[in-house]
Design a protein around this motif. Structure first.
Motif, PDB file in Angstrom:
ATOM      1  N   GLY A 145       0.810  -1.211   0.000  1.00  0.00           N
ATOM      2  CA  GLY A 145       0.000   0.000   0.000  1.00  0.00           C
ATOM      3  C   GLY A 145       0.838   1.254   0.000  1.00  0.00           C
ATOM      4  N   ILE A 146       0.365   2.281  -0.690  1.00  0.00           N
ATOM      5  CA  ILE A 146       0.934   3.620  -0.637  1.00  0.00           C
ATOM      6  C   ILE A 146      -0.229   4.571  -0.411  1.00  0.00           C
ATOM      7  CG2 ILE A 146       2.177   5.436  -1.874  1.00  0.00           C
ATOM      8  CD1 ILE A 146       3.556   3.310  -3.514  1.00  0.00           C
ATOM      9  N   ASP A 147      -0.204   5.276   0.697  1.00  0.00           N
ATOM     10  CA  ASP A 147      -1.345   6.131   1.006  1.00  0.00           C
ATOM     11  C   ASP A 147      -0.917   7.323   1.841  1.00  0.00           C
ATOM     12  OD1 ASP A 147      -1.145   5.064   3.719  1.00  0.00           O
ATOM     13  OD2 ASP A 147      -2.185   3.297   2.962  1.00  0.00           O
ATOM     14  N   LEU A 185       4.443   4.144   2.911  1.00  0.00           N
ATOM     15  CA  LEU A 185       4.767   3.095   1.949  1.00  0.00           C
ATOM     16  C   LEU A 185       4.984   1.789   2.706  1.00  0.00           C
ATOM     17  CD1 LEU A 185       5.767   1.872  -0.785  1.00  0.00           C
ATOM     18  CD2 LEU A 185       8.020   2.856  -0.246  1.00  0.00           C
ATOM     19  N   GLU A 186       4.181   0.781   2.403  1.00  0.00           N
ATOM     20  CA  GLU A 186       4.309  -0.518   3.065  1.00  0.00           C
ATOM     21  C   GLU A 186       4.645  -1.574   2.024  1.00  0.00           C
ATOM     22  OE1 GLU A 186       1.871  -3.514   6.114  1.00  0.00           O
ATOM     23  OE2 GLU A 186       0.843  -1.864   5.115  1.00  0.00           O
ATOM     24  N   ARG A 187       5.714  -2.328   2.294  1.00  0.00           N
ATOM     25  CA  ARG A 187       6.175  -3.337   1.337  1.00  0.00           C
ATOM     26  C   ARG A 187       6.645  -4.599   2.052  1.00  0.00           C
ATOM     27  NH1 ARG A 187      10.683  -0.084  -2.065  1.00  0.00           N
ATOM     28  NH2 ARG A 187      11.265   0.627   0.021  1.00  0.00           N
ATOM     29  N   VAL A 188       6.618  -5.714   1.321  1.00  0.00           N
ATOM     30  CA  VAL A 188       7.334  -6.921   1.708  1.00  0.00           C
ATOM     31  C   VAL A 188       8.546  -7.001   0.799  1.00  0.00           C
ATOM     32  CG1 VAL A 188       7.310  -9.440   1.778  1.00  0.00           C
ATOM     33  CG2 VAL A 188       5.318  -8.162   2.584  1.00  0.00           C
ATOM     34  N   ARG A 189       9.727  -7.069   1.396  1.00  0.00           N
ATOM     35  CA  ARG A 189      10.964  -7.124   0.618  1.00  0.00           C
ATOM     36  C   ARG A 189      11.324  -8.580   0.373  1.00  0.00           C
ATOM     37  NH1 ARG A 189      12.990  -2.016   0.682  1.00  0.00           N
ATOM     38  NH2 ARG A 189      13.571  -2.659  -1.431  1.00  0.00           N
TER      39      ARG A 189
END
Length: 242
Positions: free
Chosen positions: A102-104, A127-131
Protein backbone atom coordinates in the motif's frame (compact mmCIF):
# COMPACT_ATOMS: atom_id res chain seq x y z
CA UNK A 1 33.08 -23.30 36.84
CA UNK A 2 35.06 -22.41 33.76
CA UNK A 3 33.91 -22.85 30.17
CA UNK A 4 36.40 -25.70 29.86
CA UNK A 5 34.85 -27.49 32.85
CA UNK A 6 31.25 -27.03 31.68
CA UNK A 7 29.61 -30.24 30.47
CA UNK A 8 27.26 -29.41 27.59
CA UNK A 9 23.96 -31.29 27.32
CA UNK A 10 23.92 -34.20 24.87
CA UNK A 11 21.57 -32.44 22.44
CA UNK A 12 23.94 -29.45 22.33
CA UNK A 13 26.92 -31.62 21.46
CA UNK A 14 24.85 -33.22 18.70
CA UNK A 15 23.77 -29.77 17.55
CA UNK A 16 27.38 -28.61 17.17
CA UNK A 17 28.24 -31.79 15.27
CA UNK A 18 25.32 -31.12 12.93
CA UNK A 19 26.47 -27.53 12.53
CA UNK A 20 29.88 -28.78 11.41
CA UNK A 21 28.27 -31.36 9.10
CA UNK A 22 26.02 -28.71 7.51
CA UNK A 23 28.90 -26.32 6.88
CA UNK A 24 30.95 -29.07 5.27
CA UNK A 25 28.03 -30.20 3.11
CA UNK A 26 27.21 -26.68 1.85
CA UNK A 27 23.96 -24.88 0.96
CA UNK A 28 21.01 -26.98 -0.28
CA UNK A 29 22.65 -30.27 0.75
CA UNK A 30 20.38 -32.92 2.27
CA UNK A 31 21.12 -34.18 5.76
CA UNK A 32 20.73 -37.85 6.76
CA UNK A 33 17.47 -38.92 8.39
CA UNK A 34 16.89 -38.51 12.12
CA UNK A 35 17.18 -42.30 12.51
CA UNK A 36 20.55 -42.35 10.76
CA UNK A 37 21.85 -39.40 12.78
CA UNK A 38 20.66 -40.95 16.05
CA UNK A 39 22.61 -44.10 15.24
CA UNK A 40 25.69 -42.14 14.17
CA UNK A 41 25.81 -40.10 17.39
CA UNK A 42 24.54 -42.94 19.61
CA UNK A 43 21.60 -40.99 20.96
CA UNK A 44 17.81 -40.86 20.68
CA UNK A 45 15.82 -39.42 17.80
CA UNK A 46 14.30 -36.98 20.31
CA UNK A 47 17.75 -35.56 21.02
CA UNK A 48 18.52 -35.29 17.31
CA UNK A 49 15.16 -33.63 16.68
CA UNK A 50 15.84 -31.00 19.37
CA UNK A 51 19.26 -30.24 17.90
CA UNK A 52 17.80 -29.90 14.40
CA UNK A 53 14.96 -27.69 15.66
CA UNK A 54 17.41 -25.19 17.16
CA UNK A 55 19.48 -25.09 13.96
CA UNK A 56 16.30 -24.49 11.97
CA UNK A 57 15.43 -21.61 14.31
CA UNK A 58 18.94 -20.20 13.80
CA UNK A 59 18.49 -20.35 10.03
CA UNK A 60 21.27 -22.88 9.34
CA UNK A 61 18.88 -25.67 8.34
CA UNK A 62 15.52 -25.89 6.56
CA UNK A 63 13.08 -28.68 7.31
CA UNK A 64 10.39 -29.66 4.79
CA UNK A 65 7.60 -32.03 5.77
CA UNK A 66 7.85 -35.26 3.80
CA UNK A 67 11.14 -34.29 2.13
CA UNK A 68 13.71 -34.02 4.90
CA UNK A 69 16.22 -31.57 6.33
CA UNK A 70 18.45 -29.42 4.14
CA UNK A 71 21.25 -26.92 4.65
CA UNK A 72 19.80 -23.42 4.23
CA UNK A 73 21.14 -20.99 1.64
CA UNK A 74 23.72 -18.45 2.81
CA UNK A 75 22.21 -15.52 4.67
CA UNK A 76 22.12 -12.19 2.86
CA UNK A 77 24.08 -9.53 4.75
CA UNK A 78 22.23 -6.29 5.32
CA UNK A 79 24.76 -3.46 5.44
CA UNK A 80 23.25 -0.53 7.30
CA UNK A 81 25.08 2.36 5.70
CA UNK A 82 23.90 5.01 3.24
CA UNK A 83 22.44 2.29 1.04
CA UNK A 84 19.02 0.83 0.49
CA UNK A 85 17.78 -2.75 0.70
CA UNK A 86 17.90 -2.97 -3.10
CA UNK A 87 21.45 -1.65 -3.28
CA UNK A 88 22.66 -4.05 -0.58
CA UNK A 89 21.13 -6.99 -2.45
CA UNK A 90 22.62 -5.90 -5.77
CA UNK A 91 26.09 -5.64 -4.22
CA UNK A 92 25.79 -9.33 -3.23
CA UNK A 93 24.51 -10.36 -6.67
CA UNK A 94 21.08 -11.19 -5.26
CA UNK A 95 17.78 -10.50 -6.97
CA UNK A 96 15.60 -8.20 -4.87
CA UNK A 97 11.98 -7.34 -5.53
CA UNK A 98 9.21 -5.73 -3.51
CA UNK A 99 5.54 -6.51 -3.06
CA UNK A 100 3.89 -3.15 -2.45
CA UNK A 101 1.10 -3.60 0.08
CA UNK A 102 0.00 0.00 0.00
CA UNK A 103 0.93 3.62 -0.64
CA UNK A 104 -1.34 6.13 1.01
CA UNK A 105 -1.58 9.44 2.80
CA UNK A 106 -1.08 9.42 6.57
CA UNK A 107 -1.04 11.92 9.42
CA UNK A 108 1.87 12.26 11.79
CA UNK A 109 1.17 11.01 15.29
CA UNK A 110 3.24 12.32 18.19
CA UNK A 111 6.09 9.84 17.62
CA UNK A 112 6.37 10.39 13.85
CA UNK A 113 6.04 14.14 14.30
CA UNK A 114 9.05 14.05 16.61
CA UNK A 115 11.09 11.74 14.37
CA UNK A 116 10.39 13.64 11.16
CA UNK A 117 10.19 17.11 12.75
CA UNK A 118 6.81 17.84 11.26
CA UNK A 119 3.71 19.26 12.98
CA UNK A 120 1.43 16.87 14.84
CA UNK A 121 -1.10 15.73 12.24
CA UNK A 122 1.19 16.83 9.40
CA UNK A 123 0.81 15.18 6.01
CA UNK A 124 2.95 12.11 5.33
CA UNK A 125 3.21 9.47 2.63
CA UNK A 126 3.13 5.90 3.95
CA UNK A 127 4.77 3.09 1.95
CA UNK A 128 4.31 -0.52 3.07
CA UNK A 129 6.17 -3.34 1.34
CA UNK A 130 7.33 -6.92 1.71
CA UNK A 131 10.96 -7.12 0.62
CA UNK A 132 11.86 -10.27 -1.31
CA UNK A 133 15.26 -11.76 -2.16
CA UNK A 134 15.58 -14.57 -4.69
CA UNK A 135 11.84 -15.17 -4.46
CA UNK A 136 11.77 -15.49 -0.65
CA UNK A 137 9.96 -12.90 1.53
CA UNK A 138 12.50 -11.66 4.07
CA UNK A 139 11.34 -8.34 5.49
CA UNK A 140 8.17 -6.36 6.20
CA UNK A 141 8.85 -2.67 5.82
CA UNK A 142 6.84 0.49 6.45
CA UNK A 143 8.30 3.86 5.47
CA UNK A 144 6.96 7.33 6.27
CA UNK A 145 8.02 10.29 4.15
CA UNK A 146 7.10 13.95 4.74
CA UNK A 147 4.57 15.47 2.35
CA UNK A 148 2.49 14.06 -0.47
CA UNK A 149 4.77 12.27 -2.93
CA UNK A 150 2.80 12.07 -6.15
CA UNK A 151 3.44 9.15 -8.51
CA UNK A 152 5.59 7.31 -5.94
CA UNK A 153 4.29 3.89 -6.97
CA UNK A 154 4.97 4.56 -10.63
CA UNK A 155 8.54 5.66 -9.88
CA UNK A 156 9.17 2.66 -7.63
CA UNK A 157 7.97 0.34 -10.35
CA UNK A 158 10.62 1.77 -12.66
CA UNK A 159 13.54 2.47 -10.31
CA UNK A 160 12.98 -0.15 -7.58
CA UNK A 161 15.01 1.55 -4.85
CA UNK A 162 13.24 4.12 -2.69
CA UNK A 163 16.50 6.03 -2.24
CA UNK A 164 16.98 6.17 -5.99
CA UNK A 165 13.40 7.42 -6.42
CA UNK A 166 13.86 10.11 -3.79
CA UNK A 167 17.04 11.31 -5.47
CA UNK A 168 15.98 11.06 -9.10
CA UNK A 169 12.38 12.28 -8.88
CA UNK A 170 12.08 14.39 -5.72
CA UNK A 171 15.56 15.87 -5.38
CA UNK A 172 16.04 14.32 -1.93
CA UNK A 173 19.41 12.76 -1.12
CA UNK A 174 19.94 10.73 2.05
CA UNK A 175 23.22 12.07 3.47
CA UNK A 176 23.08 10.56 6.97
CA UNK A 177 21.18 7.76 8.69
CA UNK A 178 20.40 6.84 12.28
CA UNK A 179 19.61 3.17 12.90
CA UNK A 180 18.19 1.42 15.93
CA UNK A 181 18.29 -2.40 15.93
CA UNK A 182 16.45 -4.67 18.36
CA UNK A 183 14.99 -8.16 18.56
CA UNK A 184 11.26 -8.84 18.64
CA UNK A 185 8.99 -11.79 17.91
CA UNK A 186 6.68 -12.08 14.93
CA UNK A 187 3.02 -11.25 15.44
CA UNK A 188 0.27 -12.82 13.33
CA UNK A 189 0.53 -10.25 10.52
CA UNK A 190 4.28 -10.49 10.02
CA UNK A 191 4.16 -14.27 10.39
CA UNK A 192 1.61 -14.36 7.57
CA UNK A 193 3.51 -11.93 5.32
CA UNK A 194 6.91 -13.57 5.80
CA UNK A 195 5.77 -17.20 5.83
CA UNK A 196 7.04 -17.93 9.34
CA UNK A 197 5.47 -19.01 12.63
CA UNK A 198 3.96 -16.54 15.08
CA UNK A 199 6.56 -15.96 17.78
CA UNK A 200 9.52 -16.52 15.45
CA UNK A 201 12.47 -14.16 16.03
CA UNK A 202 12.69 -10.94 14.03
CA UNK A 203 15.40 -8.31 13.73
CA UNK A 204 13.66 -4.96 13.92
CA UNK A 205 15.37 -1.86 12.60
CA UNK A 206 14.14 1.70 12.80
CA UNK A 207 15.91 4.07 10.46
CA UNK A 208 15.76 7.84 10.23
CA UNK A 209 17.29 9.30 7.08
CA UNK A 210 18.46 12.91 6.98
CA UNK A 211 19.47 15.17 4.12
CA UNK A 212 22.68 17.21 3.92
CA UNK A 213 21.13 19.90 6.12
CA UNK A 214 20.27 17.40 8.86
CA UNK A 215 16.55 17.54 8.08
CA UNK A 216 14.72 14.19 8.49
CA UNK A 217 13.32 12.98 5.17
CA UNK A 218 12.54 9.32 5.98
CA UNK A 219 11.52 7.12 8.90
CA UNK A 220 11.34 3.40 8.20
CA UNK A 221 10.46 0.38 10.32
CA UNK A 222 11.83 -2.89 8.91
CA UNK A 223 11.18 -6.33 10.42
CA UNK A 224 13.63 -8.90 9.08
CA UNK A 225 13.35 -12.65 9.48
CA UNK A 226 15.83 -13.47 12.23
CA UNK A 227 16.63 -16.84 10.68
CA UNK A 228 17.62 -15.40 7.29
CA UNK A 229 19.51 -12.17 7.87
CA UNK A 230 22.72 -10.99 9.41
CA UNK A 231 23.85 -7.40 9.87
CA UNK A 232 27.26 -5.94 9.21
CA UNK A 233 28.62 -2.61 10.39
CA UNK A 234 32.07 -1.06 10.16
CA UNK A 235 33.35 1.74 12.39
CA UNK A 236 36.54 3.70 11.86
CA UNK A 237 38.36 6.30 13.89
CA UNK A 238 37.79 4.54 17.21
CA UNK A 239 39.81 5.85 20.14
CA UNK A 240 41.78 2.86 21.45
CA UNK A 241 43.55 4.70 24.26
CA UNK A 242 40.86 3.86 26.84
Amino acid sequence: MTAREFAAPKYYRVKEELRRLAREAGPEASLPTERTLAARYQTSRTTVRQAISELVAEGLLNRTQGKGTFVAPSRPTYVRQLTSFSQDAEAQHLKSTSDILGIDAARADAYLAEQLRVPLGGELTRLERVRVINGEPLAHETAYLPGNLLDLQQHLGRDGSLYAVLKNHYGTIIAEVEDTVMTVVAGPLEAHLLGIETGAPLLLTQRRGLDANGIPVEWTRSAFRGDRFQFFARTSGVDTTN
